[in-house]
Design a protein around this motif. Structure first.
Motif, PDB file in Angstrom:
ATOM      1  N   THR A 254       1.014  -1.026   0.208  1.00  0.00           N
ATOM      2  CA  THR A 254       0.126   0.005   0.118  1.00  0.00           C
ATOM      3  C   THR A 254       0.751   1.209   0.111  1.00  0.00           C
ATOM      4  N   ASN A 255       0.394   2.130  -0.907  1.00  0.00           N
ATOM      5  CA  ASN A 255       1.201   3.596  -1.045  1.00  0.00           C
ATOM      6  C   ASN A 255       0.169   4.703  -0.523  1.00  0.00           C
ATOM      7  N   ALA A 256       0.767   5.490   0.227  1.00  0.00           N
ATOM      8  CA  ALA A 256       0.115   6.781   0.721  1.00  0.00           C
ATOM      9  C   ALA A 256       0.293   7.725  -0.349  1.00  0.00           C
ATOM     10  N   VAL A 257      -0.647   8.578  -0.717  1.00  0.00           N
ATOM     11  CA  VAL A 257      -0.570   9.763  -1.375  1.00  0.00           C
ATOM     12  C   VAL A 257      -1.005  10.981  -0.535  1.00  0.00           C
ATOM     13  N   MET A 258      -0.147  11.765  -0.649  1.00  0.00           N
ATOM     14  CA  MET A 258      -0.148  13.292   0.250  1.00  0.00           C
ATOM     15  C   MET A 258      -0.883  14.243  -0.486  1.00  0.00           C
ATOM     16  N   GLY A 259      -1.695  14.978   0.134  1.00  0.00           N
ATOM     17  CA  GLY A 259      -2.532  16.034  -0.245  1.00  0.00           C
ATOM     18  C   GLY A 259      -1.615  17.426  -0.451  1.00  0.00           C
ATOM     19  N   GLU A 260      -2.069  18.235  -0.737  1.00  0.00           N
ATOM     20  CA  GLU A 260      -1.146  19.663  -0.931  1.00  0.00           C
ATOM     21  C   GLU A 260      -0.929  19.965   0.606  1.00  0.00           C
ATOM     22  N   GLY A 261      -1.596  19.877   1.576  1.00  0.00           N
ATOM     23  CA  GLY A 261      -1.339  20.361   2.893  1.00  0.00           C
ATOM     24  C   GLY A 261      -0.552  19.388   3.646  1.00  0.00           C
ATOM     25  N   GLY A 262      -0.131  18.193   3.144  1.00  0.00           N
ATOM     26  CA  GLY A 262       0.830  17.338   3.766  1.00  0.00           C
ATOM     27  C   GLY A 262       0.172  16.153   4.342  1.00  0.00           C
ATOM     28  N   GLU A 263      -1.102  16.259   4.219  1.00  0.00           N
ATOM     29  CA  GLU A 263      -1.941  15.052   4.778  1.00  0.00           C
ATOM     30  C   GLU A 263      -2.064  13.922   3.796  1.00  0.00           C
ATOM     31  N   VAL A 264      -2.397  12.781   4.452  1.00  0.00           N
ATOM     32  CA  VAL A 264      -2.505  11.592   3.542  1.00  0.00           C
ATOM     33  C   VAL A 264      -3.827  11.794   2.907  1.00  0.00           C
ATOM     34  N   GLN A 265      -3.833  11.790   1.700  1.00  0.00           N
ATOM     35  CA  GLN A 265      -5.077  12.136   0.844  1.00  0.00           C
ATOM     36  C   GLN A 265      -5.896  10.582   0.587  1.00  0.00           C
ATOM     37  N   ASN A 266      -5.062   9.696  -0.091  1.00  0.00           N
ATOM     38  CA  ASN A 266      -5.469   8.442  -0.339  1.00  0.00           C
ATOM     39  C   ASN A 266      -4.469   7.157   0.083  1.00  0.00           C
ATOM     40  N   LEU A 267      -5.051   6.056   0.181  1.00  0.00           N
ATOM     41  CA  LEU A 267      -4.026   4.865   0.377  1.00  0.00           C
ATOM     42  C   LEU A 267      -4.503   3.932  -0.937  1.00  0.00           C
ATOM     43  N   ASN A 268      -3.292   3.588  -1.464  1.00  0.00           N
ATOM     44  CA  ASN A 268      -3.452   2.796  -2.727  1.00  0.00           C
ATOM     45  C   ASN A 268      -2.990   1.348  -2.432  1.00  0.00           C
ATOM     46  N   GLY A 269      -3.871   0.629  -2.458  1.00  0.00           N
ATOM     47  CA  GLY A 269      -3.526  -1.101  -2.354  1.00  0.00           C
ATOM     48  C   GLY A 269      -3.282  -1.510  -3.504  1.00  0.00           C
ATOM     49  N   ILE A 270      -2.146  -2.398  -3.661  1.00  0.00           N
ATOM     50  CA  ILE A 270      -2.044  -3.003  -4.895  1.00  0.00           C
ATOM     51  C   ILE A 270      -2.070  -4.551  -4.746  1.00  0.00           C
ATOM     52  N   TYR A 271      -2.775  -5.301  -5.648  1.00  0.00           N
ATOM     53  CA  TYR A 271      -2.844  -6.596  -5.768  1.00  0.00           C
ATOM     54  C   TYR A 271      -2.582  -7.147  -7.116  1.00  0.00           C
ATOM     55  N   THR A 272      -2.230  -8.529  -6.826  1.00  0.00           N
ATOM     56  CA  THR A 272      -2.029  -9.190  -8.346  1.00  0.00           C
ATOM     57  C   THR A 272      -1.805 -10.794  -7.712  1.00  0.00           C
ATOM     58  N   GLN A 273      -1.976 -11.743  -8.542  1.00  0.00           N
ATOM     59  CA  GLN A 273      -2.115 -13.049  -8.453  1.00  0.00           C
ATOM     60  C   GLN A 273      -0.801 -13.710  -7.970  1.00  0.00           C
ATOM     61  N   LYS A 274      -0.859 -14.655  -7.005  1.00  0.00           N
ATOM     62  CA  LYS A 274       0.097 -15.306  -6.437  1.00  0.00           C
ATOM     63  C   LYS A 274       1.331 -16.023  -7.646  1.00  0.00           C
ATOM     64  N   LEU A 275       0.496 -16.655  -8.436  1.00  0.00           N
ATOM     65  CA  LEU A 275       0.966 -17.415  -9.535  1.00  0.00           C
ATOM     66  C   LEU A 275       2.069 -16.157 -10.589  1.00  0.00           C
ATOM     67  N   ALA A 276       1.436 -15.246 -10.354  1.00  0.00           N
ATOM     68  CA  ALA A 276       2.144 -14.356 -11.418  1.00  0.00           C
ATOM     69  C   ALA A 276       3.325 -13.671 -10.726  1.00  0.00           C
ATOM     70  N   LEU A 277       3.266 -13.374  -9.534  1.00  0.00           N
ATOM     71  CA  LEU A 277       4.235 -13.027  -8.563  1.00  0.00           C
ATOM     72  C   LEU A 277       5.438 -14.130  -8.626  1.00  0.00           C
ATOM     73  N   GLU A 278       4.940 -15.106  -8.422  1.00  0.00           N
ATOM     74  CA  GLU A 278       6.159 -16.356  -8.491  1.00  0.00           C
ATOM     75  C   GLU A 278       6.806 -16.363  -9.802  1.00  0.00           C
ATOM     76  N   ALA A 279       6.213 -16.347 -10.805  1.00  0.00           N
ATOM     77  CA  ALA A 279       6.653 -16.502 -12.203  1.00  0.00           C
ATOM     78  C   ALA A 279       7.517 -15.218 -12.410  1.00  0.00           C
ATOM     79  N   PHE A 280       7.363 -13.994 -11.882  1.00  0.00           N
ATOM     80  CA  PHE A 280       8.095 -12.946 -12.121  1.00  0.00           C
ATOM     81  C   PHE A 280       9.406 -13.045 -11.218  1.00  0.00           C
ATOM     82  N   ASN A 281       9.180 -13.394 -10.162  1.00  0.00           N
ATOM     83  CA  ASN A 281      10.238 -13.520  -9.200  1.00  0.00           C
ATOM     84  C   ASN A 281      11.191 -14.587  -9.702  1.00  0.00           C
ATOM     85  N   GLN A 282      10.713 -15.639 -10.346  1.00  0.00           N
ATOM     86  CA  GLN A 282      11.747 -16.402 -11.156  1.00  0.00           C
ATOM     87  C   GLN A 282      12.215 -16.057 -12.265  1.00  0.00           C
ATOM     88  N   THR A 283      11.532 -15.531 -13.290  1.00  0.00           N
ATOM     89  CA  THR A 283      11.766 -15.244 -14.684  1.00  0.00           C
ATOM     90  C   THR A 283      12.070 -13.579 -14.960  1.00  0.00           C
TER      91      THR A 283
END
Length: 185
Positions: A51-80
């Motif tokens: 998860t990444n936090a995106v800051m607003g103009e005033g320095g406060e956290v505006q959004n939380l960005n959660g990133i998801y993928t497939q376990k099999l894709a992650l394993e393939a990427f880490n191998q190849t």
């Protein structure tokens, strides 16, 4: 009755596995014309990369960005070092709200802001579609996701341009990825 329950369990398990396997993505998430569907079960069928936090103009956290993928894709990427055809990346952007607690100021996720989906296409299936380019299908969904509301892939790629050299992904931001040294700059 036992056979009915067993059949139901087997059908449920196969339905849950469909999004988990990149090889099934084009049957489950992408129409024959290249329209990307919203993966409603992303929180139970995909793994959370970070998860990444995106800051607003005033320095406060505006959004939380959660990133998801497939376990099999992650394993393939880490191998190849490459994402397999059908890999799904899902970005869940939540509004954030601050609350002062004993431990300090904490930002909690609130309602959904917007969702993004990327689908890896190593075969160039939809060259005439405005939502497919540079090896990916690109989609954006409103908080109540019904259909892709992105005008085209260029709209999405504007934010990904700094990571064109890493297949358009911010792979350096997710500790679960073992990025090949030649991709990280």
């Amino acid at each position: 009755m036992r056979h009915l329950v067993l059949s139901f369990c087997l059908l449920s398990a196969s339905a849950m596995a469909e999004l988990a396997n990149p090889a099934d993505t084009y049957q489950e998430l992408v129409s024959a014309s290249g329209e990307i569907a919203f993966p409603a079960d992303f929180q139970t069928q995909l793994i959370h990369l970070g998860t990444n936090a995106v800051m607003g103009e005033g320095g406060e956290v505006q959004n939380l960005n959660g990133i998801y993928t497939q376990k099999l894709a992650l394993e393939a990427f880490n191998q190849t070092g490459e994402w397999p055809d059908g890999t799904v990346f899902f970005k869940d952007i939540k509004f954030a709200k601050a609350e002062k607690l004993n431990t300090g100021t904490v930002y909690h996720q609130q309602g959904s802001d917007i969702f993004f989906v990327m689908v890896k296409d190593t075969r160039g299936r939809f060259v005439s579609s405005p939502h497919w380019s540079d090896g990916w299908g690109w989609a954006m969904f409103d908080p109540e996701p019904k259909a892709n509301v992105s005008p085209n892939s260029s709209f999405c790629k504007t934010c990904h341009a700094p990571r064109q050299h890493t297949d358009w992904l911010y792979i350096d931001q997710y500790p679960a990825l073992i990025a090949p040294k030649h991709l990280v700059k």
